[in-house]
Design a protein around this motif. Sequence first.
Motif, PDB file in Angstrom:
ATOM      1  N   THR A 302       0.712  -1.047  -0.010  1.00 40.96           N
ATOM      2  CA  THR A 302       0.057   0.153   0.286  1.00 40.96           C
ATOM      3  C   THR A 302       0.770   1.460  -0.070  1.00 40.96           C
ATOM      4  O   THR A 302       0.449   2.272  -0.496  1.00 40.96           O
ATOM      5  N   TYR A 303       1.978   1.208   0.597  1.00 44.26           N
ATOM      6  CA  TYR A 303       2.951   2.218   0.526  1.00 44.26           C
ATOM      7  C   TYR A 303       3.605   2.575  -0.824  1.00 44.26           C
ATOM      8  O   TYR A 303       3.543   3.924  -1.082  1.00 44.26           O
ATOM      9  N   HIS A 304       3.640   1.708  -1.514  1.00 47.39           N
ATOM     10  CA  HIS A 304       4.276   1.836  -2.810  1.00 47.39           C
ATOM     11  C   HIS A 304       2.892   2.721  -3.672  1.00 47.39           C
ATOM     12  O   HIS A 304       3.427   3.552  -4.405  1.00 47.39           O
ATOM     13  N   LEU A 305       1.787   2.230  -3.585  1.00 46.11           N
ATOM     14  CA  LEU A 305       0.674   2.766  -4.336  1.00 46.11           C
ATOM     15  C   LEU A 305       0.235   4.189  -3.872  1.00 46.11           C
ATOM     16  O   LEU A 305       0.074   5.036  -4.500  1.00 46.11           O
ATOM     17  N   LEU A 328      -6.741   7.056 -10.381  1.00 45.30           N
ATOM     18  CA  LEU A 328      -7.912   5.765 -10.150  1.00 45.30           C
ATOM     19  C   LEU A 328      -7.474   4.656 -10.401  1.00 45.30           C
ATOM     20  O   LEU A 328      -7.935   3.754  -9.803  1.00 45.30           O
ATOM     21  N   LYS A 329      -6.401   4.366 -11.225  1.00 48.79           N
ATOM     22  CA  LYS A 329      -5.688   2.967 -11.440  1.00 48.79           C
ATOM     23  C   LYS A 329      -5.056   2.594 -10.071  1.00 48.79           C
ATOM     24  O   LYS A 329      -5.313   1.204  -9.652  1.00 48.79           O
ATOM     25  N   TYR A 330      -4.304   3.510  -9.605  1.00 45.55           N
ATOM     26  CA  TYR A 330      -3.972   3.156  -8.298  1.00 45.55           C
ATOM     27  C   TYR A 330      -4.947   2.854  -7.019  1.00 45.55           C
ATOM     28  O   TYR A 330      -4.313   2.008  -6.318  1.00 45.55           O
ATOM     29  N   TYR A 331      -5.800   3.613  -7.024  1.00 46.87           N
ATOM     30  CA  TYR A 331      -6.888   3.329  -5.945  1.00 46.87           C
ATOM     31  C   TYR A 331      -7.415   1.893  -6.205  1.00 46.87           C
ATOM     32  O   TYR A 331      -7.832   1.250  -5.210  1.00 46.87           O
ATOM     33  N   ASP A 332      -7.468   1.477  -7.464  1.00 52.84           N
ATOM     34  CA  ASP A 332      -8.213   0.212  -7.722  1.00 52.84           C
ATOM     35  C   ASP A 332      -7.058  -0.915  -7.352  1.00 52.84           C
ATOM     36  O   ASP A 332      -7.727  -1.754  -6.778  1.00 52.84           O
ATOM     37  N   LEU A 333      -6.056  -0.647  -7.591  1.00 49.87           N
ATOM     38  CA  LEU A 333      -5.044  -1.619  -7.161  1.00 49.87           C
ATOM     39  C   LEU A 333      -4.830  -1.674  -5.591  1.00 49.87           C
ATOM     40  O   LEU A 333      -4.736  -2.735  -4.938  1.00 49.87           O
ATOM     41  N   LEU A 334      -4.913  -0.407  -4.905  1.00 48.12           N
ATOM     42  CA  LEU A 334      -5.059  -0.375  -3.362  1.00 48.12           C
ATOM     43  C   LEU A 334      -6.126  -1.414  -2.977  1.00 48.12           C
ATOM     44  O   LEU A 334      -5.944  -2.149  -1.941  1.00 48.12           O
ATOM     45  N   ASP A 340     -10.419  -1.785   2.104  1.00 41.92           N
ATOM     46  CA  ASP A 340     -10.743  -0.774   3.108  1.00 41.92           C
ATOM     47  C   ASP A 340     -11.636   0.133   2.753  1.00 41.92           C
ATOM     48  O   ASP A 340     -11.593   0.716   1.583  1.00 41.92           O
ATOM     49  N   PRO A 341     -12.818   0.410   3.732  1.00 37.79           N
ATOM     50  CA  PRO A 341     -13.698   1.197   3.187  1.00 37.79           C
ATOM     51  C   PRO A 341     -13.498   2.706   3.261  1.00 37.79           C
ATOM     52  O   PRO A 341     -13.826   3.552   2.286  1.00 37.79           O
ATOM     53  N   ILE A 342     -12.027   3.116   3.855  1.00 42.05           N
ATOM     54  CA  ILE A 342     -11.607   4.458   3.784  1.00 42.05           C
ATOM     55  C   ILE A 342     -10.839   4.572   2.311  1.00 42.05           C
ATOM     56  O   ILE A 342     -10.979   5.702   1.894  1.00 42.05           O
ATOM     57  N   VAL A 343     -10.377   3.732   1.826  1.00 35.68           N
ATOM     58  CA  VAL A 343      -9.691   3.528   0.676  1.00 35.68           C
ATOM     59  C   VAL A 343     -10.790   3.925  -0.438  1.00 35.68           C
ATOM     60  O   VAL A 343     -10.819   4.636  -1.274  1.00 35.68           O
ATOM     61  N   SER A 344     -11.801   3.121  -0.039  1.00 34.09           N
ATOM     62  CA  SER A 344     -13.191   3.153  -1.066  1.00 34.09           C
ATOM     63  C   SER A 344     -13.571   4.770  -1.194  1.00 34.09           C
ATOM     64  O   SER A 344     -14.057   5.156  -2.330  1.00 34.09           O
ATOM     65  N   LEU A 345     -13.548   5.153   0.090  1.00 35.19           N
ATOM     66  CA  LEU A 345     -14.091   6.399   0.336  1.00 35.19           C
ATOM     67  C   LEU A 345     -13.134   7.582  -0.476  1.00 35.19           C
ATOM     68  O   LEU A 345     -13.671   8.580  -1.154  1.00 35.19           O
ATOM     69  N   ASN A 346     -12.131   7.441  -0.314  1.00 35.17           N
ATOM     70  CA  ASN A 346     -11.082   8.318  -1.067  1.00 35.17           C
ATOM     71  C   ASN A 346     -11.293   8.088  -2.497  1.00 35.17           C
ATOM     72  O   ASN A 346     -10.898   9.228  -3.433  1.00 35.17           O
ATOM     73  N   ARG A 347     -11.201   7.121  -3.016  1.00 42.03           N
ATOM     74  CA  ARG A 347     -11.354   6.776  -4.519  1.00 42.03           C
ATOM     75  C   ARG A 347     -12.535   7.354  -5.101  1.00 42.03           C
ATOM     76  O   ARG A 347     -12.604   7.910  -6.203  1.00 42.03           O
ATOM     77  N   CYS A 348     -13.783   7.670  -4.130  1.00 45.33           N
ATOM     78  CA  CYS A 348     -15.065   8.661  -4.766  1.00 45.33           C
ATOM     79  C   CYS A 348     -14.431  10.007  -4.896  1.00 45.33           C
ATOM     80  O   CYS A 348     -15.212  10.595  -5.781  1.00 45.33           O
TER      81      CYS A 348
END
Length: 425
Positions: A302-305, A328-334, A340-348
């Motif tokens: 996750t640190y890389h992404l 957006l590609k990096y968030y999909d990989l994350l 994680d719901p927080i990652v999903s939220l940030n993706r929004c």
Amino acid sequence: MEPKDHIDNTINHLFRQESGKMVAVLIKIFGTENIELAEDVVQDALVSALETWKYRGMPDNPRAWLYRTARNKAIDIIRRKKHSKTIDFSDPERKLLTSEYTLANTMKDFWKEQHIQDDFLAMMYACCHPDISQENQITFILKSLCGFSTKEVAKSFLTAEDTISKRLYRTKEYFRKNKIRPAIPFPEEIGTRTSAVLSAIYLMFNEGYNSTHDDQLIRKDLISQAMWLCKSLLDSAHTQLPEVYALMSLMCFHTARVDSRITEQGALILLPDQNRSTWNTELIRLGGNYLNQAAFGDTLTTYHLEAAIAYQHCTASSYKATNWKEILKYYDLLLHIDNDPIVSLNRCLILLELHGPEEALEAIKEIKDHKILDKYYLYHAILGEIHERLIQLNTAVEHYQQAIQLTQSKPEQNCLQQKIARILN
């Protein structure tokens, strides 16, 4: 003679950088059952420096002076306690300390540069033992390895000094009862153990970068200590791992933007409004170098992404020019690594910029664990932004008001109040 303020500032900076190393060496000498004794010796060395340097001026090598003072105090303690049971002299590394013929040379050996670095690294891993809660890990690291006072640690957590003292006591008791021996993990387990250390460092950094409890949004003391701890890992051949380089890269990119995130009055400045000319180009360059070094092997964390996402933000010429598709590609990989719901939220937020508020709102509705998100201020702040763009202003205000209730950060509260005022006016 140098001004007293200059001497005080030099000692404080030196103490922050060297106290943890001194404590680590002294714990190796006295054992983890005598952590307080190690801390007392370091504190005494600092007091000696303050008293001596004030009248005689700074020595040519302040660090060496401090180490020598701590070493001499340790020798005095060994002489006084060599017939007591306070220190376990049956340990092979301490047997030679009981003889006057070998005491001085053995003590010098403990303070050799390579040994100091290895002992500090070993103590970092001991602090992050998997059976110690993350809260207690960070508390202990700040106090014992970063030279923070109990009062300063309490301020970092916005809690009472008594609470911090209890955490420290429990952690030290754990060391005593379990006879934890600080050691650098074996190669086959260093990856797993390093993960816990990096997690503690990143939590410390995040509390400095976006303080959850302080009137100040940014705590540069915590940021600098987190980066220093991570750099200490990179300075050792044992821990030059891809994920360590990646975290260092991520922290460089974030820190490069620190001065643009708040006004002189301490008000929050959001990313679209930040003055990019104030971003630290040297830190961005260093972040890029660390990110390149993180690319060896087949490790992707996750640190890389997160570092790759931060790189896109730092290298965009403007907010509008940001490569949202790549992010957006990096968030999909994350999300593939950790749903994680927080990652999903940030993706929004990325969907909001890329495809508009309707798609962002639909994506938020699809996130699981809404009970968790409903208690998170950023969830309501993002919903407020989405509804504001949909011209659903009453709903936007309601979410902004909920967000205000869920954050203890004054700068964040003020920023949200300004958004409400903008709508109502």
